[in-house]
Design a protein around this motif. Sequence first.
Motif, short mmCIF file in Angstrom:
data_model
loop_
_atom_site.label_atom_id
_atom_site.label_comp_id
_atom_site.label_asym_id
_atom_site.label_seq_id
_atom_site.Cartn_x
_atom_site.Cartn_y
_atom_site.Cartn_z
N PRO A 148 0.83 -1.21 0.00
CA PRO A 148 0.00 0.00 0.00
C PRO A 148 0.86 1.25 0.00
CG PRO A 148 0.06 -0.99 2.19
CD PRO A 148 0.69 -1.96 1.25
N LEU A 149 0.46 2.21 -0.81
CA LEU A 149 1.19 3.47 -0.85
C LEU A 149 0.88 4.29 0.39
CD1 LEU A 149 0.74 4.50 -4.59
CD2 LEU A 149 2.81 3.65 -3.49
N ALA A 150 1.89 4.92 0.93
CA ALA A 150 1.69 5.81 2.07
C ALA A 150 1.45 7.23 1.56
CB ALA A 150 2.92 5.79 2.97
N THR A 151 0.76 8.01 2.34
CA THR A 151 0.54 9.40 1.99
C THR A 151 1.19 10.28 3.04
OG1 THR A 151 -1.50 9.62 3.28
CG2 THR A 151 -1.71 8.72 1.05
N SER A 152 1.25 11.57 2.77
CA SER A 152 1.90 12.48 3.72
C SER A 152 1.15 12.49 5.05
CB SER A 152 1.96 13.89 3.14
OG SER A 152 0.66 14.36 2.85
N ALA A 153 -0.13 12.11 5.04
CA ALA A 153 -0.90 12.08 6.28
C ALA A 153 -0.49 10.94 7.19
CB ALA A 153 -2.39 11.97 5.98
N ASP A 154 0.20 9.94 6.62
CA ASP A 154 0.61 8.80 7.43
C ASP A 154 1.58 9.21 8.52
OD1 ASP A 154 -0.84 6.69 6.26
OD2 ASP A 154 0.54 6.68 4.57
N PHE A 155 2.48 10.14 8.19
CA PHE A 155 3.49 10.53 9.17
C PHE A 155 3.70 12.03 9.17
CE2 PHE A 155 4.31 6.09 8.92
CZ PHE A 155 4.45 5.78 10.26
N GLN A 156 2.81 12.71 9.90
CA GLN A 156 3.01 14.13 10.09
C GLN A 156 4.23 14.37 10.99
OE1 GLN A 156 1.29 16.48 8.66
NE2 GLN A 156 -0.28 15.22 7.69
N ASP A 157 4.55 13.39 11.82
CA ASP A 157 5.67 13.55 12.76
C ASP A 157 6.37 12.22 12.95
OD1 ASP A 157 7.42 14.50 14.61
OD2 ASP A 157 5.98 14.57 16.26
N ALA A 179 19.90 2.88 2.08
CA ALA A 179 18.90 3.64 1.32
C ALA A 179 18.44 4.91 2.03
CB ALA A 179 17.69 2.75 1.05
N LEU A 180 18.88 5.09 3.29
CA LEU A 180 18.47 6.27 4.04
C LEU A 180 19.40 7.44 3.77
CD1 LEU A 180 17.68 4.66 7.52
CD2 LEU A 180 16.19 4.88 5.52
N PRO A 181 18.87 8.66 3.76
CA PRO A 181 19.74 9.84 3.57
C PRO A 181 20.57 10.12 4.81
CG PRO A 181 17.49 10.52 4.05
CD PRO A 181 17.45 9.02 3.90
N ALA A 182 21.69 10.79 4.62
CA ALA A 182 22.57 11.10 5.75
C ALA A 182 21.88 11.99 6.78
CB ALA A 182 23.84 11.78 5.24
N ASP A 183 20.89 12.77 6.32
CA ASP A 183 20.16 13.65 7.24
C ASP A 183 18.80 13.06 7.63
OD1 ASP A 183 18.99 13.86 4.77
OD2 ASP A 183 18.80 16.05 4.80
N PHE A 184 18.75 11.73 7.72
CA PHE A 184 17.50 11.07 8.09
C PHE A 184 16.97 11.70 9.38
CE2 PHE A 184 15.04 7.46 9.91
CZ PHE A 184 14.16 7.28 8.85
N ASP A 331 14.51 -4.83 -1.37
CA ASP A 331 14.98 -3.68 -2.13
C ASP A 331 13.99 -2.51 -2.11
OD1 ASP A 331 13.21 -5.19 -3.64
OD2 ASP A 331 14.07 -4.57 -5.55
N LEU A 332 12.76 -2.74 -1.63
CA LEU A 332 11.77 -1.67 -1.55
C LEU A 332 11.64 -1.07 -0.15
CD1 LEU A 332 8.86 -3.17 -3.69
CD2 LEU A 332 10.65 -1.59 -4.41
N ILE A 333 12.16 -1.77 0.86
CA ILE A 333 11.93 -1.32 2.24
C ILE A 333 12.66 -0.01 2.54
CG2 ILE A 333 12.29 -1.88 4.68
CD1 ILE A 333 11.75 -4.81 3.96
N GLY A 334 13.95 0.06 2.24
CA GLY A 334 14.70 1.28 2.51
C GLY A 334 14.14 2.48 1.76
N ILE A 337 10.91 3.67 3.38
CA ILE A 337 11.15 4.40 4.63
C ILE A 337 11.66 5.81 4.33
CG2 ILE A 337 12.59 4.50 6.70
CD1 ILE A 337 12.51 1.38 6.67
N ALA A 338 12.59 5.94 3.38
CA ALA A 338 13.10 7.25 3.00
C ALA A 338 11.98 8.12 2.44
CB ALA A 338 14.22 7.10 1.97
N GLN A 339 11.07 7.51 1.70
CA GLN A 339 9.92 8.23 1.15
C GLN A 339 9.03 8.76 2.27
OE1 GLN A 339 6.68 5.80 -0.35
NE2 GLN A 339 6.57 7.06 -2.21
N LEU A 340 8.78 7.93 3.26
CA LEU A 340 7.97 8.37 4.39
C LEU A 340 8.63 9.54 5.10
CD1 LEU A 340 6.96 4.88 5.83
CD2 LEU A 340 5.39 6.58 4.86
N ALA A 341 9.95 9.47 5.25
CA ALA A 341 10.67 10.56 5.93
C ALA A 341 10.58 11.84 5.12
CB ALA A 341 12.12 10.17 6.13
N ARG A 342 10.71 11.76 3.80
CA ARG A 342 10.62 12.95 2.94
C ARG A 342 9.23 13.57 3.04
NH1 ARG A 342 13.58 9.74 -0.66
NH2 ARG A 342 11.69 9.22 -1.84
#
Length: 347
Positions: A148-157, A179-184, A331-334, A337-342
């Motif tokens: 399932p695709l996550a939306t920006s509402a999934d993680f406001q914080d 796969a995570l950015p250095a500024d995660f 290969d999709l998990i990282g 997670i990075a997408q959710l953080a962005r």
Amino acid sequence: MIVEDSTVVRVLLTHIVERDPRLTVSAAVASAEEALACIGQVKPDVISMDIRLPGMDGLEATARIMSDHPTPIVVIADAVEDASLKISMNALRAGALTVVEKPVGLATDGYERLADTICTQLFIMSSVPVIRRRAIGGGARAPREAMPLATSADFQDLGYLALAASTGGPPALARVLDALPADFPAPVLVVQHMGAAFMEGFAGWLDSLSPIRVAVARDGELALPGRAYVAPGDRHLTLTPGGVLRLSGAAPVSGQRPSATVLFQSLARSVGSRTVAALLTGMGEDGAKGLSELRAAGGFTIAEHESSAVVYGMPAAAVKLGAARAVLSLDLIGPRIAQLARRREDA
């Protein structure tokens, strides 16, 4: 098959294995070259692999065996030598299943415990199916409806990321962290089932591969964004509501200490919906119950898909409980997670 260049250690390992009624030594050789020459004839169910060998080392031997004669491999390594640890961790990336501490002698402290650990790991790993040139994260992808695709509402914080694994975990964790950015924007809490003697080296190995800093967790430490904290050997890792890491010597859960379930439960109690958690490859059921509680508390929970898991035990238990909101190949998990953080940053 035992592969060990030291005559003394080879004889000791043979003694340890032969006294266990579940195991029989099919061959004991002093070099990787000898192992490769006879493996086709011997056809062992599992290999005990020394990592520091004359000529071809254990890393190259592991890669060759997984390419030509796929066989479960248990790395036997000196836990206190940095060079051995690095080779051992890279051997896990090449297809070895786990690493255990090398025995020193009959009279040393902890010998019986170590001997039991070696035999148990050899026996368990002998039944793990391995495939030729296994690519971590490769194979068929999860069905589209399982992602399932996550939306920006999934993680406001987004407050915390928790990762847990057992057999096959080190390379899987390395893949996710890479796969995570250095500024995660969140602290990362990690549980990996591995002998206590290897945890400092394991954390250092992950640190050398990851864009974010990785270290063994310390009791009372404040968890900071962009840092990963690995549970030390034989201690549970938990988080207080104030973001302080706590270590505990409480009883094992699902036979494990550190336990993924203990970590996930503490996150469910302390931060709940502000958590992303992923349960990766591993034998047994540790983490499934905790992941279920975390999902019920509003966390975004992920289980590794069967197509990429080296051992589909822990993730399968989570899926069976309905604990995973998303089931993704490694290969999709990282990236997810990075997408959710962005999206949290955008929100």
